[in-house]
Scaffold this active site. Structure first.
Site, PDB file in Angstrom:
ATOM      1  N   CYS A   1      -1.486  21.812  -8.311  1.00  0.00           N
ATOM      2  CA  CYS A   1      -1.406  20.517  -7.658  1.00  0.00           C
ATOM      3  C   CYS A   1      -0.912  19.465  -8.649  1.00  0.00           C
ATOM      4  O   CYS A   1      -1.287  19.496  -9.834  1.00  0.00           O
ATOM      5  CB  CYS A   1      -2.772  20.126  -7.114  1.00  0.00           C
ATOM      6  SG  CYS A   1      -2.807  18.506  -6.320  1.00  0.00           S
TER       7      CYS A   1
ATOM      8  N   HIS B   1       0.851  -1.190   0.000  1.00  0.00           N
ATOM      9  CA  HIS B   1       0.000   0.000   0.000  1.00  0.00           C
ATOM     10  C   HIS B   1       0.882   1.233   0.000  1.00  0.00           C
ATOM     11  O   HIS B   1       1.882   1.287   0.723  1.00  0.00           O
ATOM     12  CB  HIS B   1      -0.896  -0.017   1.241  1.00  0.00           C
ATOM     13  CG  HIS B   1      -1.939   1.051   1.238  1.00  0.00           C
ATOM     14  ND1 HIS B   1      -1.691   2.317   1.718  1.00  0.00           N
ATOM     15  CD2 HIS B   1      -3.222   1.053   0.819  1.00  0.00           C
ATOM     16  CE1 HIS B   1      -2.782   3.044   1.603  1.00  0.00           C
ATOM     17  NE2 HIS B   1      -3.731   2.309   1.053  1.00  0.00           N
TER      18      HIS B   1
ATOM     19  N   HIS C   1      -9.776   8.110   3.085  1.00  0.00           N
ATOM     20  CA  HIS C   1      -9.973   6.661   3.059  1.00  0.00           C
ATOM     21  C   HIS C   1     -11.440   6.282   3.192  1.00  0.00           C
ATOM     22  O   HIS C   1     -11.804   5.142   2.905  1.00  0.00           O
ATOM     23  CB  HIS C   1      -9.175   6.002   4.195  1.00  0.00           C
ATOM     24  CG  HIS C   1      -7.692   6.056   4.001  1.00  0.00           C
ATOM     25  ND1 HIS C   1      -7.060   5.391   2.989  1.00  0.00           N
ATOM     26  CD2 HIS C   1      -6.732   6.713   4.681  1.00  0.00           C
ATOM     27  CE1 HIS C   1      -5.755   5.620   3.068  1.00  0.00           C
ATOM     28  NE2 HIS C   1      -5.536   6.411   4.076  1.00  0.00           N
TER      29      HIS C   1
ATOM     30  N   ARG D   1      -5.356  23.027  -1.216  1.00  0.00           N
ATOM     31  CA  ARG D   1      -4.823  21.665  -1.112  1.00  0.00           C
ATOM     32  C   ARG D   1      -4.210  21.497   0.271  1.00  0.00           C
ATOM     33  O   ARG D   1      -3.158  22.059   0.575  1.00  0.00           O
ATOM     34  CB  ARG D   1      -3.766  21.403  -2.195  1.00  0.00           C
ATOM     35  CG  ARG D   1      -3.121  19.998  -2.096  1.00  0.00           C
ATOM     36  CD  ARG D   1      -4.148  18.916  -2.332  1.00  0.00           C
ATOM     37  NE  ARG D   1      -3.577  17.579  -2.433  1.00  0.00           N
ATOM     38  CZ  ARG D   1      -3.766  16.614  -1.529  1.00  0.00           C
ATOM     39  NH1 ARG D   1      -4.471  16.860  -0.435  1.00  0.00           N
ATOM     40  NH2 ARG D   1      -3.257  15.412  -1.702  1.00  0.00           N
TER      41      ARG D   1
ATOM     42  N   TYR E   1       3.565  11.768  -5.212  1.00  0.00           N
ATOM     43  CA  TYR E   1       3.976  12.795  -6.166  1.00  0.00           C
ATOM     44  C   TYR E   1       5.184  12.339  -6.995  1.00  0.00           C
ATOM     45  O   TYR E   1       6.192  13.032  -7.105  1.00  0.00           O
ATOM     46  CB  TYR E   1       4.257  14.118  -5.448  1.00  0.00           C
ATOM     47  CG  TYR E   1       3.027  14.688  -4.793  1.00  0.00           C
ATOM     48  CD1 TYR E   1       1.965  15.178  -5.561  1.00  0.00           C
ATOM     49  CD2 TYR E   1       2.896  14.712  -3.411  1.00  0.00           C
ATOM     50  CE1 TYR E   1       0.817  15.682  -4.960  1.00  0.00           C
ATOM     51  CE2 TYR E   1       1.744  15.204  -2.803  1.00  0.00           C
ATOM     52  CZ  TYR E   1       0.717  15.681  -3.586  1.00  0.00           C
ATOM     53  OH  TYR E   1      -0.415  16.170  -2.997  1.00  0.00           O
TER      54      TYR E   1
END
Length: 577
Positions: free
Chosen positions: A292, A145, A169, A243, A427
């Site tokens: 972003c 994950h 989540h 953000r 990222y």
């Protein structure tokens, strides 16, 4: 200070084991903060982490009690009542039902104590976590994950405090996945309680403009209606996209302190600057777009699902930023150029383990006067708002938004990149053939400079557009490229690429390499008789920068599992009237 914090930490661990906490815990911690530890910024960081931990744990029983209260009518449905009218409660949708799974005992599964769960906290013993009443075995899932490091922090204990922070989540897909790992139940008295709102780390969130469209509420992330972006060259502060990765911290200018450390290379080893001292430095301004890394992700998702917030094309804004140049501050420290060194930024926004949001850039960018990296305290000639980093944030022009750290509290010159999750395990770009079974984040570079992109802001998808008397429609939008590269052309087509039309540009007259602001564009596009008859047309836009980089045609060719760097042609279908 450290002894007091350690004592509180031990108490919190004990109370977490018992799964209850008196609501006065967070109040006591807040009183400790007021007793004079303001000059110890690391102490603050530890304190804030404990507050988050205490707040999330402290609040968790009320929701559970609430669930029990809500459940009483269900268990008492055999009672007959007389009434002239009965209104059936509305049926829960699929996602709302999934949100109750972890609070519901599964009679087909065994009951495990907290002590039993705590023994499963390594790869060797198996990785178990709890969420509400549920016990879950995530041994095979956690190592693969992207946020596995966060899961391991909760190994053998409750994940509730973490999910109280990382609420992205709480989607149907993730809840269904989690329920598939469920192996048992906790005794009801040991289940982690549901968070009380007034004790929540989210209780101090700032107010936002009603026009911002959230992609997530906690943490708050939102973009403006895209049509607004092409109306003004400088994006109004209240409409600038937001953000956030964690709760918004509350900082006071009079208490603010920025730590600077030189761990590698030449220079003075430490320096602390107050807000007033930063504002006393020479003031510089730069116009820069901040975008972003996941801007336009929702378009990439149409090819194949990706993990991340479903941003439209509005996760970008253009502003005039003002503050002190970082290169001036670093030179004051005696820092010298070094190609192998990095500058690490840390914010005041903390996760439940007291780890701050962090990111880093090459030292060469930070020291370059033409890089225009700022310790910014103004946005469009106004003080920064809390959502945008008040009182100080770093602005790294031409670089992905993730490196423009808000609520800046610490700068470190080091021989390595930031070790934060957002630098090392997020990222980053990958091949379209890389999936979650084969991905290795350590093999991919962290995004710095962003690729060339553009978007059609007006007309909007499915908008009814009037064809003018000359047979044209007008389109408007933005274009931008990272690294200070100027936009030299924006091409548009209304016939699937058979013919292209060059837009008129509105942009600053600055040298290439320092062209950090975006370009707005306008184009008139001809509409054929056949298109007028079908009453529909699809517009395409692509931008070209000063290095003659051009947007790729299709998302199929640049798809990646994180949905970043989404810069294919922007395509909008409209109705003709």
């Amino acid at each position: 200070m450290r002894l007091r914090l350690l004592s509180q930490a031990n108490r919190l661990r004990l109370l977490q084991r018992q799964r209850w906490l008196a609501t006065t815990s967070s109040t006591n911690l807040a009183q400790q903060q007021q007793q004079g530890e303001r000059n110890e910024s690391r102490g603050k960081r530890d304190y804030n982490g404990l507050v988050y931990g205490a707040a999330t744990l402290a609040g968790i029983g009320a929701g559970f009690l609430l669930f029990n209260e809500l459940d009483k009518p269900r268990s008492s449905n055999n009672i007959i009542t007389t009434s002239t009218a009965t209104v059936a409660p509305p049926a829960l949708d699929e996602e709302a039902t999934a949100r109750l799974w972890h609070t519901t005992k599964r009679n087909d599964l065994p009951v495990y104590s907290v002590d039993e769960v705590s023994k499963h906290n390594t790869a060797e013993t198996g990785i178990w976590i709890t969420y509400g009443l549920g016990v879950y075995d995530v041994s095979e899932f956690a190592p693969n994950h992207p946020g596995g490091d966060k899961i391991m922090m909760a190994a053998g204990s409750a994940i509730d405090p973490f999910w109280a922070i990382f609420q992205q989540h709480n989607t149907l897909e993730v809840l269904q996945l989690l329920e598939g790992f469920r192996i048992g139940n906790l005794p009801q008295l040991e289940a982690a309680p549901v968070e009380l709102e007034h004790d929540s780390p989210w209780s101090q969130e700032p107010k936002r403009h009603a026009l911002l469209k959230p992609t997530s509420e906690r943490p708050f992330n939102a973009e403006p209606p895209i049509a607004m972006l092409s109306e003004k060259f400088l994006t109004p502060n209240e409409y600038f996209y937001v953000r956030n990765h964690l709760p918004v911290p509350t900082l006071q200018p009079e208490d603010y302190e920025l730590e600077l450390e030189v761990e590698a290379g030449e220079g003075q080893k430490e320096l602390k600057l107050s807000f007033a001292e930063i504002k006393a430095l020479p003031k510089h301004s730069v116009t820069a777009a901040i975008m972003c890394g996941g801007n336009r992700r929702s378009e990439m998702t149409k090819v194949k699902p990706v993990k991340g917030l479903s941003w439209g094309a509005g996760a970008v804004g253009n502003a005039k930023w003002s503050g002190a140049r970082l290169c001036d501050v670093l030179r004051q420290l005696g820092v010298q150029p070094h190609e192998q060194l990095h500058v690490i930024f840390e914010g005041a926004d903390l996760d439940p383990t007291s780890h701050p949001y962090g990111a880093s850039i090459p030292l060469s960018k930070a020291l370059d006067p033409r890089g225009d990296v700022l310790l910014a305290y103004e946005m469009n000639d106004q003080p920064l708002s809390r959502d945008h980093g008040f009182p100080i944030r770093v602005i790294v022009p031409g670089t992905v938004g993730a490196r423009n750290v808000k609520w800046l509290t610490r700068i470190i010159v080091a021989d390595h990149e930031s070790d934060s999750h957002w630098q090392q395990n997020d990222y980053k770009g990958f091949s379209p053939s890389t999936d979650w079974d084969t991905v290795d984040f350590s093999k991919s570079l962290a995004i710095q400079s962003m690729p060339v992109t553009s978007a059609i802001c007006s007309p909007m998808p499915e908008e009814h557009v009037k064809v003018d008397g000359d047979g044209f429609i007008t389109a408007r939008g933005y274009a931008w490229s990272g690294g200070g590269r100027r936009i030299v052309r924006v091409d548009l087509t209304s016939d699937g690429g058979k013919t292209w039309h060059v837009a008129e540009l509105e942009q600053e007259d600055l040298p290439d390499g320092r062209h950090y602001g975006w370009s707005l564009w306008t184009a008139r596009l001809p509409i054929s008789a056949e298109q007028r008859q079908t009453q529909s047309v699809e517009l395409w836009a692509k931008a070209v920068d000063s290095a003659y980089n051009v947007q790729p045609e299709a998302f199929e060719h640049i798809w990646n599992l994180r949905g970043v760097l989404a810069n294919a042609y922007h395509k909008v279908k409209v109705k003709l009237v």
